[in-house]
Design a protein around this motif. Sequence first.
Motif: not given
Length: 118
Positions: A89-118
Amino acid sequence: MTKPKQLNEFENVYDFLHRVRLHPEGWVRHGSLTHLGAMLAGYRVAMAVYNAEEDFPFWVPGAISPFDTWLGQRNGGLSSLGWAVEIEREAETTNTPAIELFFTLLDQFQDERQQPPR
């Protein structure tokens, strides 16, 4: 650039998601996060069948997942629809591909949990 891990080399769900990120059209039909969510639910079921223990923030049977909790805090409230629908839904309102938004959010989630990026 490191060579992507092969399936038999995956250590956790983040290795799997890294592979999806590299070639989403080969893994997720039409970039649908609902399909990705179903794949991750299958991953979680396999963890239970094989007694595998790992950090898995996308689905916790009978509870709210850490990723849903984090997304709810980010968006100002939990949704009963789940992370996949909320991100689509957020991707649709921002005209962003949903999968791209997911990975952006996943990066933020991992950063906040202090997990190393993959």
